[in-house]
Each structure stands twice: as structure tokens, then as C-alpha cells.
Enzyme design. Structure first.
Site, PDB file in Angstrom:
ATOM      1  N   CYS A 118       0.787  -1.240   0.000  1.00  0.00           N
ATOM      2  CA  CYS A 118       0.000   0.000   0.000  1.00  0.00           C
ATOM      3  C   CYS A 118       0.822   1.295   0.000  1.00  0.00           C
ATOM      4  CB  CYS A 118      -1.024   0.003   1.126  1.00  0.00           C
ATOM      5  SG  CYS A 118      -0.341  -0.220   2.774  1.00  0.00           S
ATOM      6  N   LYS A 191      -5.854  -8.639  11.976  1.00  0.00           N
ATOM      7  CA  LYS A 191      -5.773  -7.215  11.631  1.00  0.00           C
ATOM      8  C   LYS A 191      -7.137  -6.748  11.142  1.00  0.00           C
ATOM      9  CE  LYS A 191      -3.530  -3.827   8.675  1.00  0.00           C
ATOM     10  NZ  LYS A 191      -2.398  -3.490   7.824  1.00  0.00           N
ATOM     11  N   ARG A 213     -10.622  -1.013   2.968  1.00  0.00           N
ATOM     12  CA  ARG A 213      -9.901  -2.292   3.028  1.00  0.00           C
ATOM     13  C   ARG A 213     -10.783  -3.427   3.570  1.00  0.00           C
ATOM     14  NH1 ARG A 213      -5.204   0.163   1.730  1.00  0.00           N
ATOM     15  NH2 ARG A 213      -3.968   1.400   3.209  1.00  0.00           N
ATOM     16  N   LYS A 244      -4.099  -6.416  16.062  1.00  0.00           N
ATOM     17  CA  LYS A 244      -4.049  -4.994  15.718  1.00  0.00           C
ATOM     18  C   LYS A 244      -5.397  -4.481  15.264  1.00  0.00           C
ATOM     19  CE  LYS A 244      -2.068  -2.228  12.087  1.00  0.00           C
ATOM     20  NZ  LYS A 244      -1.584  -2.224  10.763  1.00  0.00           N
ATOM     21  N   SER A 270      -1.528   3.814  15.420  1.00  0.00           N
ATOM     22  CA  SER A 270      -1.387   5.266  15.302  1.00  0.00           C
ATOM     23  C   SER A 270      -2.548   6.052  15.904  1.00  0.00           C
ATOM     24  CB  SER A 270      -1.201   5.640  13.829  1.00  0.00           C
ATOM     25  OG  SER A 270      -2.299   5.193  13.064  1.00  0.00           O
ATOM     26  N   TYR A 309       4.375   3.511  19.163  1.00  0.00           N
ATOM     27  CA  TYR A 309       5.007   4.802  18.881  1.00  0.00           C
ATOM     28  C   TYR A 309       5.441   5.477  20.178  1.00  0.00           C
ATOM     29  CZ  TYR A 309       2.746   3.695  14.509  1.00  0.00           C
ATOM     30  OH  TYR A 309       2.353   3.026  13.379  1.00  0.00           O
TER      31      TYR A 309
HETATM   32  C1  PBG Z   1      -0.081  -1.271   5.948  1.00  0.00           C
HETATM   33  C2  PBG Z   1      -0.136  -1.018   7.402  1.00  0.00           C
HETATM   34  C3  PBG Z   1      -1.059  -0.225   8.101  1.00  0.00           C
HETATM   35  C4  PBG Z   1      -0.629  -0.198   9.425  1.00  0.00           C
HETATM   36  C5  PBG Z   1       0.511  -1.003   9.510  1.00  0.00           C
HETATM   37  N1  PBG Z   1       0.788  -1.510   8.249  1.00  0.00           N
HETATM   38  C6  PBG Z   1      -2.205   0.582   7.624  1.00  0.00           C
HETATM   39  C7  PBG Z   1      -3.335  -0.040   6.952  1.00  0.00           C
HETATM   40  O1  PBG Z   1      -3.523  -1.252   6.921  1.00  0.00           O
HETATM   41  O2  PBG Z   1      -4.098   0.751   6.374  1.00  0.00           O
HETATM   42  C8  PBG Z   1      -1.286   0.586  10.514  1.00  0.00           C
HETATM   43  C9  PBG Z   1      -0.413   0.967  11.656  1.00  0.00           C
HETATM   44  C10 PBG Z   1      -0.916   2.063  12.514  1.00  0.00           C
HETATM   45  O3  PBG Z   1      -2.044   2.580  12.379  1.00  0.00           O
HETATM   46  O4  PBG Z   1      -0.143   2.448  13.394  1.00  0.00           O
HETATM   47  N2  PBG Z   1      -0.740  -2.409   5.513  1.00  0.00           N
HETATM   48 ZN    ZN Z   2      -1.041  -2.366   3.226  1.00  0.00          ZN
END
Ligand code: PBG
Ligand code: ZN
Length: 322
Positions: A118, A191, A213, A244, A270, A309
Site C-alpha cells: 500500500c 488485523k 480495506r 491490531k 497510530s 510509537y
Molecule cells: C499497511 C499497514 C497499516 C498499518 C501497519 N501496516 C495501515 C493499513 O492497513 O491501512 C497501521 C499501523 C498504525 O495505524 O499504526 N498495511
Molecule cells: Zn497495506
């Protein structure tokens, strides 16, 4: 008569009966590395977090080292994107360059490379696209190619975050064929398609250009399904399992921990970081107390490791309290 307070009377006894601990060794610090020179860009939605170009990385690496953090998770941000995410598996790509730089700077720092498309695709999705559909099987060889190129560059571990089915098996085979039998896979197994990723997408320039997604990441309503994802990834050869986001999904961490004997990694994402930082900056909460409480929550739920973080602050506070 039972009096719970007998074991809470002073610091010494509280320290002795404490069930869970946060340890610096278990923290993983994410780094955003951007192509270009002389760049240290603050990420507005993540106070304290920056995008660094490789030539500016030393300052951050020095801090990491001084604080005793031993592992980083890399996200590369390429200057050019295309339909097929070539930058992800280009030997001269930004992530490959960053890995080589960091390992040269300090070979003891444990480097984990996030594997996904991505950040590298013009459409911002984690896989290839045909007629608006995110393709599963066609994406697997590209993910495997990326993983092998990171291992070649010197990555200690790879972490696929794309959520394509069967990618752990595919990546495992590719790593083995290329001679990287000892490079572990930390799989983003549970995830969820979460609103908590939006600050990350600012930081990594990886927001999807259309749609969302939800066709490949999990539905936030489904806890049992997370166990199926974990089971499949373990059977495919995952060495560690990521759950996650972490805070709104503590039940998922606990369920994985109760059902499987594999190290669990909580990804404190994040959006969770942004919420805590915003409240702390307003003086509404005590940042140290809240962050440490969240970290203990992950440990209590059953996480072995924590991607966060807050890692540098946590390391600092742990040293301070020693
Ligand atoms: C990419 C990815 C993402 C995160 C880690 N790897 C974003 C997503 O899937 O859109 C999110 C990490 C975060 O929010 O700290 N695939
Ligand atoms: Zn991705």
C-alpha cells in the site's frame, strides 16, 4: 478474613506481588523512512513522530540506542508509486536502502521490515487490482519478492501486513528457497479494518485512493474469526502473531493467548497514539500514567511484545523509575 489491602500496604510488597511488567526488551519502535534528502517531517496527527530520510536517521537511531530500544519496524515511503507497487521489491528501494544503512550503523539493532504494497501502489491498496477488485493470489508473488529482498538487504525479520490469504505460506516458501530459513515471519494475523489507522496513513502516504480495506481486513465485529486467522497463519508457518489494533481488541489478544502457544505482539496503533497524545497535550490526562497503564493492559491480556510509537517515552520512563 480476607483483606486484599494487606498486600498493598507499601511499595515493597506491591512490587513483590506484581503480576505483569513492561520491559524495554519487548518494545518495538516503528520508523517511517522517506525517499529524498535532508528530510525530517513531523507527522501532524502523531506528535513526536517524524518521517526521516536516510541521511537524517542517525539522530533518531542514536536516541533509540541510548534508551535501550533493541528493535525497529520499518515502513518505507517511496518517491514514486505505480500500479504494481514496484518500489516494495526493488533492490534499490527505500526500505532496502534503509535496512542496509541501519544494519551498517549497528548490526545489533534488530530490524523488522513491514511487508505490504500500500505504501508503494498508486491506488494505495495492499494488493494488485483488476476491475476494482483487490486480487489475492496474484499479489502473493510480489509480497514474497518484497520479503526476500528485505531479507537480502539484511532484515532480521519480516512482517506481512497485507492480509491476503495464504501469504504466510507463500512468503515462508520463498524465504526458504532463497536460503533465508532462519528469518522469522511476524504475521499481522488478526488485523481489523479499523478507523484507528488514519494517522498512520498520513505518515506512510498509504490511504486507499478508492473504497476501503474491508474486503481483505477483518470486520471489527468478529472475535472468533480472529482465531481462525491466527490458526491458519500458524499452520502456514508464522513465528509470531500480531493483533491490531490493540486497545479496542484486548479480548482478541486474550483469546489468542488462551488458545495458542506462540508469542503474541500487540500493535498499539497510530490512532490510539494520537488520542493519548492529544489528550495529554491538552493537559486532560497524565501521559505517563495512561501510557504505562495501556502497556500493562496489553501484557495482562497476554501480549509478549508491543509495537508502539510510545516506545522511546516508555523506555525513558522505565529507566527513570529504576
Ligand atoms: C499497511 C499497514 C497499516 C498499518 C501497519 N501496516 C495501515 C493499513 O492497513 O491501512 C497501521 C499501523 C498504525 O495505524 O499504526 N498495511
Ligand atoms: Zn497495506
Amino acid at each position: 478474613m480476607d483483606r486484599m489491602r494487606r498486600l498493598r500496604r507499601n511499595e515493597t510488597i506491591r512490587d513483590m506481588v506484581r503480576e505483569n511488567h513492561v520491559r524495554i526488551d519487548e518494545l518495538i519502535y516503528p520508523l517511517f523512512i522517506i525517499e529524498g534528502e535532508k528530510i525530517k517531517n513531523p507527522v501532524d496527527s502523531m506528535p513526536g513522530i517524524y518521517q526521516y530520510s536516510i541521511d537524517c536517521l542517525e539522530e533518531e537511531l542514536t536516541k533509540i540506542k541510548e534508551l535501550g530500544i533493541r528493535s525497529v519496524l520499518l515502513f518505507g515511503i517511496p518517491a514514486h508509486k505505480d500500479e504494481v507497487g514496484s518500489g516494495a521489491y526493488d533492490e534499490q528501494g527505500i526500505t532496502q536502502q534503509a535496512i542496509r544503512y541501519i544494519k551498517e550503523w549497528d548490526k545489533e539493532l534488530y530490524v523488522i521490515a513491514d511487508v505490504c504494497l500500500c505504501e508503494y501502489t498508486s491506488h494505495g491498496h495492499c494488493g494488485l487490482i483488476r476491475d476494482g477488485e483487490i486480487l489475492n493470489d496474484e499479489t502473493l508473488p510480489l509480497l514474497a519478492k518484497a520479503a526476500v529482498s528485505y531479507a537480502k538487504a539484511g532484515a532480521d525479520m519480516v512482517a506481512p501486513s497485507d492480509m491476503m490469504d495464504k501469504r504466510v505460506e507463500y512468503i515462508r516458501n520463498a524465504l526458504d528457497d532463497a536460503g533465508f530459513l532462519n528469518v522469522p515471519i511476524m504475521s499481522y494475523s488478526a488485523k481489523f479494518a479499523s478507523g484507528y489507522y488514519s494517522p498512520f496513513r498520513d505518515a506512510a502516504h498509504s490511504a486507499p485512493g478508492f473504497g476501503d480495506r474491508k474486503t481483505y481486513q477483518m470486520d471489527p465485529a468478529n472475535g472468533k474469526e480472529a482465531l481462525r486467522e491466527v490458526e491458519e497463519d500458524i499452520l502456514e508457518g508464522a513465528d509470531l502473531i500480531i493483533a491490531k489494533p490493540a486497545m479496542a481488541y484486548m479480548d482478541v489478544i486474550k483469546d489468542i493467548s488462551n488458545n495458542y502457544n506462540i508469542p503474541i505482539v500487540a500493535y498499539n496503533v497510530s490512532g490510539e497514539y494520537a488520542m493519548v497524545k492529544a489528550a495529554a497535550q491538552n493537559g486532560w490526562i497524565d501521559e505517563k500514567k495512561i501510557v504505562m497503564e495501556n502497556m500493562l493492559g496489553f501484557k495482562r491480556a497476554g501480549a509478549k511484545m508491543i509495537i508502539t510509537y510510545h516506545a522511546l517515552d516508555v523506555a525513558h520512563w522505565l529507566q527513570e523509575d529504576k
